[in-house]
Design a protein around this motif. Structure first.
Motif, PDB file in Angstrom:
ATOM      1  N   UNK A 290     -40.725  31.696  18.181  1.00 28.17           N
ATOM      2  CA  UNK A 290     -40.856  32.416  16.913  1.00 28.17           C
ATOM      3  C   UNK A 290     -39.734  32.050  15.956  1.00 28.17           C
ATOM      4  N   UNK A 291     -38.513  31.901  16.489  1.00 31.43           N
ATOM      5  CA  UNK A 291     -37.374  31.580  15.641  1.00 31.43           C
ATOM      6  C   UNK A 291     -37.300  30.098  15.310  1.00 31.43           C
ATOM      7  N   UNK A 292     -37.672  29.243  16.266  1.00 31.64           N
ATOM      8  CA  UNK A 292     -37.564  27.803  16.049  1.00 31.64           C
ATOM      9  C   UNK A 292     -38.738  27.238  15.268  1.00 31.64           C
ATOM     10  N   UNK A 293     -39.922  27.830  15.470  1.00 27.80           N
ATOM     11  CA  UNK A 293     -41.128  27.352  14.796  1.00 27.80           C
ATOM     12  C   UNK A 293     -41.896  28.551  14.226  1.00 27.80           C
ATOM     13  N   UNK A 294     -41.371  29.158  13.165  1.00 30.59           N
ATOM     14  CA  UNK A 294     -41.935  30.421  12.655  1.00 30.59           C
ATOM     15  C   UNK A 294     -43.379  30.327  12.176  1.00 30.59           C
ATOM     16  N   UNK A 295     -43.828  29.136  11.809  1.00 30.63           N
ATOM     17  CA  UNK A 295     -45.184  28.999  11.287  1.00 30.63           C
ATOM     18  C   UNK A 295     -46.187  28.526  12.340  1.00 30.63           C
ATOM     19  N   UNK A 296     -45.736  28.386  13.576  1.00 33.07           N
ATOM     20  CA  UNK A 296     -46.621  27.924  14.652  1.00 33.07           C
ATOM     21  C   UNK A 296     -47.489  29.060  15.162  1.00 33.07           C
ATOM     22  N   UNK A 297     -48.629  28.694  15.712  1.00 34.26           N
ATOM     23  CA  UNK A 297     -49.547  29.697  16.262  1.00 34.26           C
ATOM     24  C   UNK A 297     -49.003  30.251  17.568  1.00 34.26           C
ATOM     25  N   UNK A 298     -48.847  31.577  17.634  1.00 28.89           N
ATOM     26  CA  UNK A 298     -48.315  32.207  18.852  1.00 28.89           C
ATOM     27  C   UNK A 298     -49.252  32.030  20.035  1.00 28.89           C
ATOM     28  N   UNK A 299     -50.557  31.905  19.752  1.00 29.69           N
ATOM     29  CA  UNK A 299     -51.534  31.758  20.829  1.00 29.69           C
ATOM     30  C   UNK A 299     -51.254  30.503  21.651  1.00 29.69           C
ATOM     31  N   UNK A 423     -29.590  28.375  20.885  1.00 26.19           N
ATOM     32  CA  UNK A 423     -30.295  28.371  22.163  1.00 26.19           C
ATOM     33  C   UNK A 423     -29.713  27.354  23.139  1.00 26.19           C
ATOM     34  N   UNK A 424     -28.804  26.518  22.667  1.00 26.43           N
ATOM     35  CA  UNK A 424     -28.243  25.472  23.527  1.00 26.43           C
ATOM     36  C   UNK A 424     -27.552  26.056  24.749  1.00 26.43           C
ATOM     37  N   UNK A 425     -26.743  27.081  24.547  1.00 27.09           N
ATOM     38  CA  UNK A 425     -26.009  27.685  25.658  1.00 27.09           C
ATOM     39  C   UNK A 425     -26.953  28.327  26.666  1.00 27.09           C
ATOM     40  N   UNK A 426     -28.023  28.954  26.179  1.00 28.13           N
ATOM     41  CA  UNK A 426     -28.981  29.609  27.069  1.00 28.13           C
ATOM     42  C   UNK A 426     -29.669  28.597  27.975  1.00 28.13           C
ATOM     43  N   UNK A 427     -30.175  27.514  27.390  1.00 32.59           N
ATOM     44  CA  UNK A 427     -30.858  26.503  28.188  1.00 32.59           C
ATOM     45  C   UNK A 427     -29.892  25.778  29.121  1.00 32.59           C
ATOM     46  N   UNK A 428     -28.654  25.630  28.698  1.00 31.48           N
ATOM     47  CA  UNK A 428     -27.629  25.039  29.578  1.00 31.48           C
ATOM     48  C   UNK A 428     -27.337  25.967  30.753  1.00 31.48           C
ATOM     49  N   UNK A 429     -27.301  27.275  30.487  1.00 28.32           N
ATOM     50  CA  UNK A 429     -27.057  28.252  31.548  1.00 28.32           C
ATOM     51  C   UNK A 429     -28.203  28.257  32.554  1.00 28.32           C
ATOM     52  N   UNK A 430     -29.428  28.188  32.064  1.00 29.90           N
ATOM     53  CA  UNK A 430     -30.594  28.134  32.950  1.00 29.90           C
ATOM     54  C   UNK A 430     -30.530  26.890  33.836  1.00 29.90           C
ATOM     55  N   UNK A 431     -30.185  25.763  33.240  1.00 27.84           N
ATOM     56  CA  UNK A 431     -30.081  24.516  34.008  1.00 27.84           C
ATOM     57  C   UNK A 431     -28.974  24.595  35.047  1.00 27.84           C
ATOM     58  N   UNK A 432     -27.834  25.173  34.678  1.00 31.26           N
ATOM     59  CA  UNK A 432     -26.722  25.304  35.617  1.00 31.26           C
ATOM     60  C   UNK A 432     -27.103  26.153  36.820  1.00 31.26           C
ATOM     61  N   UNK A 433     -27.777  27.279  36.576  1.00 29.47           N
ATOM     62  CA  UNK A 433     -28.200  28.153  37.677  1.00 29.47           C
ATOM     63  C   UNK A 433     -29.197  27.432  38.579  1.00 29.47           C
ATOM     64  N   UNK A 434     -30.140  26.702  37.965  1.00 27.99           N
ATOM     65  CA  UNK A 434     -31.130  25.954  38.745  1.00 27.99           C
ATOM     66  C   UNK A 434     -30.475  24.899  39.625  1.00 27.99           C
ATOM     67  N   UNK A 435     -29.599  24.123  39.051  1.00 28.12           N
ATOM     68  CA  UNK A 435     -28.955  23.037  39.795  1.00 28.12           C
ATOM     69  C   UNK A 435     -28.079  23.586  40.918  1.00 28.12           C
ATOM     70  N   UNK A 436     -27.395  24.698  40.668  1.00 29.79           N
ATOM     71  CA  UNK A 436     -26.559  25.314  41.700  1.00 29.79           C
ATOM     72  C   UNK A 436     -27.399  25.786  42.881  1.00 29.79           C
ATOM     73  N   UNK A 437     -28.479  26.507  42.580  1.00 32.06           N
ATOM     74  CA  UNK A 437     -29.350  26.973  43.653  1.00 32.06           C
ATOM     75  C   UNK A 437     -29.971  25.832  44.425  1.00 32.06           C
ATOM     76  N   UNK A 438     -30.397  24.779  43.717  1.00 27.75           N
ATOM     77  CA  UNK A 438     -30.995  23.619  44.374  1.00 27.75           C
ATOM     78  C   UNK A 438     -29.996  22.919  45.280  1.00 27.75           C
ATOM     79  N   UNK A 439     -28.766  22.761  44.810  1.00 25.18           N
ATOM     80  CA  UNK A 439     -27.745  22.107  45.620  1.00 25.18           C
ATOM     81  C   UNK A 439     -27.467  22.853  46.909  1.00 25.18           C
TER      82      UNK A 439
END
Length: 461
Positions: A290-299, A423-439
């Motif tokens: 919604x914030x990155x692409x405000x005119x895109x179809x939500x569906x 949103x950069x920090x959020x996606x980086x945090x998600x990746x960090x948690x994923x990689x830690x759990x996978x390792x």
């Protein structure tokens, strides 16, 4: 008898629960072997997998009814955003409380019974929600309590499913069963969103609760009448006693000692990481688009990722069982599936923080969502490999911790977005948690049983 499955090759001996008999025992028919081990024969397994798929679909339909109707109900009862958040949050608090209890009860009396009883209960609550809302002046309190009870009763579902899978399905076919159940959840989310929009406009928010509750109640009645009542799927007291007197017995002391074993705590930790990142993406994805692409179809971004998840979950389950049937070790297959679920999927999450087009964002998030479903045949089913005697209780603990960690990560992500406006920090945090759990899972994960006494661990060749 090969009662203890320790490798992918062992599972071939009785690989007929879902796909049909492959090799017959020299001492009797494969059906006799399955009955003695309390496993489902092929015909019964096919019926159960269909009904469990439908049950998971209805579970998520019922779970999503309140979020879908929250806006309409807030307008009708003059709720603020804080009031709506209180009602919606009630589910998750209740959901955490019964995970272990439901799994433990399923380990003792059979997952089939707990599933049907809980389904009938939350179906009743769902259908009666509109009546409770109009019953008195304390609508907010009534709805919060109703959602809390809904969470309590639905909290036993997946632990019961894990227990049922470990009791009734051979090791080499559990991945496909669990993947099928999780794909049913994605389908339920889609149906609730699609049908909900139509029913809200045509018949009002009450119709969503009535229809979903009635369908769930019919499901429970059909399962009880045609699959449980008087069927050979019932656990007998004799069978339960045999389980508790043999290799399945597990004292509370030894249950606690399981957490000292690296494969167990690695599995729990990885499941927590996987749940927390999944909850975070599910919670904040609409806001991101919604914030990155405000005119895109939500569906488009509310539907396509979850449409991708359904065939992906089924495909992942099939591939995992196929690899095991071809002689790959169970531990290797679980790690491969988790590598795709947490490692490869993260590769498609990171580009979302850059400057990309709407089409690319939808493709990336759909691919990441689809790959994340591979966890259904990875760490999510690993509990049945390690501890089949208490798979329900331990999976309940895993799910409880995953839900709690998910609430924390969702809240932290909201704070980060508010402070950094990025949103950069959020996606980086998600990746960090994923990689830690996978390792952790790749390093310490395993698939050999750890719930047996040392003197009873026998490998059958």
């Amino acid at each position: 008898m090969a009662g203890n499955h320790t490798s992918g090759e062992d599972s071939k001996d009785f690989n007929c629960s879902l796909s049909g008999p492959k090799i017959y025992s020299p001492n009797g028919s494969i059906e006799d072997e399955l009955e003695e081990q309390n496993l489902w024969p092929r015909s019964v397994a096919q019926k159960w997998i269909l009904m469990l798929f439908m049950g998971t679909c209805l579970l998520y339909c019922a779970r999503m009814v309140m979020p879908i109707c929250a806006v309409s109900m807030a307008a009708a009862f003059h709720w603020s955003k804080i009031d709506s958040g209180l009602v919606l949050g009630g589910f998750f608090w209740g959901y955490c409380f019964t995970q272990i209890l439901g799994g433990h009860a399923s380990d003792k009396v059979g997952g089939e019974h707990i599933l049907v009883i809980s389904a009938a209960s939350w179906a009743l609550i769902t259908a009666s929600t509109p009546l409770l809302a109009h019953l008195g002046s304390h609508t907010l309190a009534a709805m919060t309590v109703a959602r809390f009870l809904m969470g309590l009763l639905q909290g036993v579902f997946f632990p019961s499913l894990a227990s049922l899978c470990s009791q009734r399905v051979v090791e080499g076919e559990r991945g496909f069963l669990m993947s099928t159940m999780h794909s049913g959840g994605h389908l339920g989310t889609l149906l609730a969103g699609g049908m909900g929009s139509l029913m809200l406009d045509q018949y009002g928010w009450e119709s969503m609760f009535y229809s979903t509750g009635v369908l769930a109640g019919l499901w429970a009645l059909i399962v009880w009448q045609y699959l449980l009542k008087g069927s050979t799927c019932d656990f007998s007291l004799k069978q339960l006693k045999m389980k508790n007197d043999s290799q399945w017995s597990l004292s509370s002391t030894r249950w606690l000692s399981l957490f000292k074993k690296p494969p167990v705590w690695a599995m729990v930790f990885t499941h927590m990481c996987m749940c927390s990142t999944s909850y975070t993406i599910l919670s904040w994805l609409p806001t991101y688009f919604k914030e990155s692409f405000p005119h895109a179809s939500a569906y488009i971004y509310n539907v396509i990722p979850w449409l991708t998840a359904i065939p992906s979950a089924l495909g992942g389950g099939y591939v995992s069982d196929f690899l095991i049937s071809q002689g790959y070790s169970v531990a290797s297959v679980r790690k491969i599936m988790q590598l795709f679920a947490m490692g490869v999927s993260s590769m498609f999450i990171m580009p979302l923080s850059g400057d990309i087009t709407f089409r690319s964002a939808v493709i990336f998030i759909s691919t990441a969502t689809g790959l994340s479903t591979f966890t259904s045949s990875g760490v999510a089913v690993n509990v049945q490999d390690l501890t089949p005697s208490c798979a329900g209780a331990l999976y309940g603990f895993m799910n409880m911790m995953g839900a709690l960690m998910g609430l924390v990560l969702v809240s932290v992500s909201g704070y980060v977005i508010e402070v950094t406006l990025s949103w950069t920090t959020v996606f980086s945090l998600i990746t960090l948690v994923n990689v830690t759990g996978l390792g952790v899972f790749i390093t310490f994960g395993d698939a050999r049983r750890v719930d047996l006494k040392e003197d009873s661990q026998v490998i059958v060749l």
